[in-house]
Each structure stands twice: as structure tokens, then as C-alpha cells.
Design a protein around this motif. Structure first.
Motif, PDB file in Angstrom:
ATOM      1  N   LEU A  11      -7.567  -7.165 -21.025  1.00  0.00           N
ATOM      2  CA  LEU A  11      -6.669  -6.932 -22.153  1.00  0.00           C
ATOM      3  C   LEU A  11      -6.990  -7.826 -23.340  1.00  0.00           C
ATOM      4  O   LEU A  11      -6.933  -7.377 -24.500  1.00  0.00           O
ATOM      5  N   GLY A  12      -7.312  -9.088 -23.095  1.00  0.00           N
ATOM      6  CA  GLY A  12      -7.608  -9.987 -24.201  1.00  0.00           C
ATOM      7  C   GLY A  12      -8.799  -9.523 -25.011  1.00  0.00           C
ATOM      8  O   GLY A  12      -8.765  -9.519 -26.253  1.00  0.00           O
ATOM      9  N   LEU A  13      -9.848  -9.120 -24.324  1.00  0.00           N
ATOM     10  CA  LEU A  13     -11.042  -8.618 -25.008  1.00  0.00           C
ATOM     11  C   LEU A  13     -10.722  -7.352 -25.787  1.00  0.00           C
ATOM     12  O   LEU A  13     -11.175  -7.173 -26.931  1.00  0.00           O
ATOM     13  N   ALA A  14      -9.928  -6.473 -25.181  1.00  0.00           N
ATOM     14  CA  ALA A  14      -9.593  -5.212 -25.839  1.00  0.00           C
ATOM     15  C   ALA A  14      -8.767  -5.440 -27.098  1.00  0.00           C
ATOM     16  O   ALA A  14      -9.004  -4.815 -28.138  1.00  0.00           O
ATOM     17  N   LEU A  19      -8.276  -5.670 -33.064  1.00  0.00           N
ATOM     18  CA  LEU A  19      -7.903  -6.344 -34.303  1.00  0.00           C
ATOM     19  C   LEU A  19      -9.117  -6.520 -35.227  1.00  0.00           C
ATOM     20  O   LEU A  19      -9.011  -6.359 -36.452  1.00  0.00           O
ATOM     21  N   TYR A  20     -10.266  -6.828 -34.638  1.00  0.00           N
ATOM     22  CA  TYR A  20     -11.478  -6.967 -35.458  1.00  0.00           C
ATOM     23  C   TYR A  20     -11.797  -5.642 -36.155  1.00  0.00           C
ATOM     24  O   TYR A  20     -12.119  -5.611 -37.354  1.00  0.00           O
ATOM     25  N   GLY A 264      -8.967   4.647 -34.331  1.00  0.00           N
ATOM     26  CA  GLY A 264      -8.252   3.406 -34.583  1.00  0.00           C
ATOM     27  C   GLY A 264      -6.775   3.677 -34.806  1.00  0.00           C
ATOM     28  O   GLY A 264      -6.306   4.818 -34.755  1.00  0.00           O
ATOM     29  N   LEU A 265      -6.026   2.622 -35.041  1.00  0.00           N
ATOM     30  CA  LEU A 265      -4.602   2.771 -35.332  1.00  0.00           C
ATOM     31  C   LEU A 265      -4.439   3.185 -36.786  1.00  0.00           C
ATOM     32  O   LEU A 265      -4.890   2.485 -37.696  1.00  0.00           O
ATOM     33  N   CYS A 266      -3.819   4.327 -36.999  1.00  0.00           N
ATOM     34  CA  CYS A 266      -3.712   4.897 -38.347  1.00  0.00           C
ATOM     35  C   CYS A 266      -2.278   5.330 -38.632  1.00  0.00           C
ATOM     36  O   CYS A 266      -1.489   5.572 -37.714  1.00  0.00           O
ATOM     37  N   VAL A 289      -0.843  -2.974 -39.781  1.00  0.00           N
ATOM     38  CA  VAL A 289      -2.172  -3.096 -39.194  1.00  0.00           C
ATOM     39  C   VAL A 289      -3.009  -1.826 -39.358  1.00  0.00           C
ATOM     40  O   VAL A 289      -4.235  -1.885 -39.371  1.00  0.00           O
ATOM     41  N   GLY A 290      -2.337  -0.701 -39.500  1.00  0.00           N
ATOM     42  CA  GLY A 290      -3.031   0.579 -39.421  1.00  0.00           C
ATOM     43  C   GLY A 290      -3.859   0.928 -40.648  1.00  0.00           C
ATOM     44  O   GLY A 290      -3.653   0.422 -41.745  1.00  0.00           O
ATOM     45  N   ARG A 291      -4.798   1.801 -40.406  1.00  0.00           N
ATOM     46  CA  ARG A 291      -5.591   2.389 -41.478  1.00  0.00           C
ATOM     47  C   ARG A 291      -4.814   3.540 -42.111  1.00  0.00           C
ATOM     48  O   ARG A 291      -3.887   4.093 -41.516  1.00  0.00           O
ATOM     49  N   SER A 292      -5.246   3.938 -43.280  1.00  0.00           N
ATOM     50  CA  SER A 292      -4.674   5.145 -43.864  1.00  0.00           C
ATOM     51  C   SER A 292      -5.141   6.348 -43.038  1.00  0.00           C
ATOM     52  O   SER A 292      -6.147   6.287 -42.315  1.00  0.00           O
ATOM     53  N   THR A 293      -4.412   7.428 -43.147  1.00  0.00           N
ATOM     54  CA  THR A 293      -4.779   8.639 -42.426  1.00  0.00           C
ATOM     55  C   THR A 293      -6.165   9.110 -42.829  1.00  0.00           C
ATOM     56  O   THR A 293      -6.982   9.502 -41.979  1.00  0.00           O
TER      57      THR A 293
END
Length: 364
Positions: A11-14, A19-20, A264-266, A289-293
Motif C-alpha cells: 500500500l505504501g508504494l502504491a 501521489l507522484y 488517474g484520479l479525475c 488532488v484530481g486531474r481535470s476530466t
């Protein structure tokens, strides 16, 4: 339930990799041409699928199929795309077709329509999916997230593979692509259901339902199935080449490039079926944290034009990326084969002969 597989995600690596990617990596705007190509995008009336469809139209695809649950919403999306892409006026290049992945009948009807009405299919982006933390049973008692994200997504994929391969045969300049939208959340599950004798019986048991982990599991199942699918197709192709004395190479000779793509998180519509408080929490996270759509949708277009080195790979930020580390272990190989064999048997019940149509056999 006995503990056949002790899965321990890193989990830590993931989290660090996530985040990177979110803060320091931005997929570049796609610029490659899709001229002469027919593109299908599922779940394309809103969110990532909608923005990806806009990109494909902007990049001059010859025909674009918006595969959506609501045709009226699809028509609204089509109007928006046509209005926003100034250098094109051929609205008839976009068609809106109904597709409801919660229904096997709708899924197979869509696949049959593709085979009969489209002369070629160069790109299929399977984006449609749901995130539901509450138990909802659909067709024949199947839990909805597994039905939509896994079973009928993969059913559609295998049903369309022959058409994609046929396109390569009839249009040699084409490099057909099948991109299945997955997620980095496959890193975050212990997948305890893998220990059940029948994985899908366990996933369809309301008493064993874990809403907080169900989306993660659905995305892991996609990863495992596609990886094993590509491995078996490659083996079948190699065996066929050997039996016919045809030359073989170390690189993939598949007529279709099959990829898993992580946007990614969007900012998206994925959380629309969640309880309101959870929607608000995840909505805030996406804003922080998320990217735009639009930025997230770029990954779909990159996957749809990836080279053969991406065949069978998990792609993030437009590049190949490792899947969760345990998948590469002996345990991972055993789980992957178990998932594949049990999934393929389910798919065969929904369309007998499906495995054979793509060059596979069902193992008893």
C-alpha cells in the motif's frame, strides 16, 4: 473460508506512486491522427468517456460511436462535441448507440450491431463503469458492480475482438486497439474472494459483500483477466505459427493491441451512485488532488494509439506501468489463472462459442 492465497498489497508504494503521478505527471495533449478510423467509446455521454470522444472527433476519426445507456443524453453529448470542434462540420460522423452493461441482452445486441453495421472498427475504448458501495442485484442476482465493470465489460471485449482482427485483415494499414479502462485502485485490495472455490459465487453473496472494497476488486479482476487473456492469445498464436512453419519473432504479432488504461484520479461522474456524504468527501478529494476530466481523458487516446510494446500492459500517464507486485509472484500467477478460467466459463454461458471465436478454449 480457507486461506489459499495470502495477498498482501504494498500500500505504501502504491500511494506514493499515485501521489507522484497526480502531482508531477501530466499526460500530454494527444495530437496523432485517427483519420479513416472508426472509434467506439462506451460511457461517452459524460465524464472521461465524453472528453475522450471529443478528442477522437477533433483528431479526425472517420466515424465515432457514442455507446451510452441514455440515447437522449448521448445526443446532447454529440451536439456539444460537434459545436466545440470548429474545424469539422460533419455531425453525421458521430452516431449514438444504446448500450447498457447491466444487461447481457443489451451488451450482446450492441456487439452484434457493430459486426453487422460497421465496415471496420479500429478502436474500442471500454470506459463505462460504476462505483457503488451498496448492494444492488441485477440480472439473475448478479451484483451490479461485478456485472457492469467485469462480466459484461469483458463479454463485450471478447465479442468485439474478432471484428477488430477482421479490420486488421481487411485494412492492413490499421493497427486496431482495444483499451479497457482500469484503475490504480487494483493495488489496494487484498482480494479475499480469491480464496473461495467459486469466486463469482462469493462476489454474488450479499452476506459477504464489502462495499468499500468492491470497486477495487472489480478493477483487479479486469487486470488479471486481460493479462491472462493476452498471455494465452500469444501462446495460441505462437503454437499456430509453429504448426504452420511460419516465422516467429520475440515481439507481439497480435492483430489487436489490447491495453489496460488508468486515467488517474479525475473530476468525473464516477461517484454519482454513492451515498451523498461519501460523494461530498470524494468530490473534495478530486478537487484537491484530481486531474481535470479532459486531462484524464488524454490517457484513453494514448492507449488507443499505443505501439505493440503496450500489448497486454497497464498504462498510466500514457506510458506502461507495473501492476501490483504480488501479481508477478507464483501466487499472482495462480490467482490470475483461477480468475481467468472462472470468468471465461461465465462468459461462455452468456455467449456459447465466445472463447473459440477469439482463439481460446475453456478449461474444465
Amino acid at each position: 473460508m480457507s486461506q489459499e492465497f495470502d495477498i498482501k498489497p504494498e500500500l505504501g508504494l502504491a500511494v506514493g506512486r499515485f501521489l507522484y503521478s497526480q502531482f508531477f505527471r501530466t499526460p500530454p495533449p494527444p495530437s496523432q491522427s485517427f483519420a479513416n478510423q472508426t472509434v467506439i467509446v462506451t460511457g461517452s455521454n459524460v465524464g472521461l468517456g465524453f472528453e475522450a470522444a471529443r478528442h477522437f472527433y477533433r483528431l479526425n476519426c472517420a466515424q465515432l460511436i457514442l455507446a451510452v445507456r441514455s440515447v437522449s443524453k448521448g445526443e446532447t453529448a454529440k451536439e456539444d462535441i460537434v459545436r466545440s470542434v470548429k474545424h469539422r462540420t460533419d455531425a453525421d460522423a458521430i452516431q449514438v448507440w444504446p448500450l447498457d452493461l447491466s444487461s447481457t441482452e443489451s451488451t450482446l445486441a450492441f456487439a452484434d450491431r457493430v459486426k453487422t453495421e460497421l465496415p471496420r472498427v479500429d478502436v474500442v475504448v471500454e470506459n463505462a463503469g460504476i462505483n457503488n458501495t451498496t448492494w444492488v442485484a441485477v440480472e439473475n442476482g448478479w451484483e451490479q458492480t461485478i456485472q457492469v465493470n467485469v462480466i459484461n465489460t469483458l463479454l463485450l471485449a471478447l465479442a468485439l475482438l474478432p471484428k477488430l482482427a477482421q479490420t486488421k485483415s481487411e485494412f492492413p494499414d490499421s493497427i486496431p486497439h482495444l483499451a479497457i479502462v482500469s484503475s490504480e485502485v487494483h493495488h489496494f485490495t487484498k482480494f479475499v474472494e480469491a480464496n473461495a472455490p467459486d469466486i463469482y459465487a462469493r462476489l454474488n453473496d450479499e452476506k459477504a459483500f464489502n462495499g468499500g472494497d468492491r470497486y477495487n476488486v472489480s478493477k483487479l479482476l479486469e487486470v488479471l483477466f486481460v493479462r491472462e487473456l493476452v498471455a494465452r492469445l500469444n501462446t495460441a498464436a505462437t503454437n499456430h505459427s509453429t504448426s504452420t512453419s511460419a516465422p516467429t519473432t520475440s515481439t507481439s504479432t497480435s492483430p489487436v493491441v489490447i491495453t489496460l488504461v488508468n486515467p488517474g484520479l479525475c473530476v468525473s461522474q464516477l461517484d454519482r451512485d454513492l451515498p451523498r456524504p461519501l460523494q461530498l468527501v470524494l468530490g473534495l478529494l478530486r478537487l484537491l488532488v484530481g486531474r481535470s476530466t479532459e486531462v484524464g481523458s488524454r490517457t484513453f487516446v494514448h492507449a488507443a494509439s499505443a505501439g505493440p510494446a503496450s500489448h497486454g500492459q497497464f498504462m498510466s500517464d500514457g506510458q506502461n506501468q507495473d501492476v501490483e507486485s504480488w501479481i508477478y509472484s507464483d501466487t499472482g500467477r495462480q490467482v490470475q489463472k483461477k480468475v481467468f478460467d472462472q470468468t471465461l466459463k461465465v462468459l461462455e454461458t452468456r455467449r456459447p462459442g465466445l472463447a473459440e471465436s477469439v482463439g481460446l478454449t475453456v478449461r474444465v
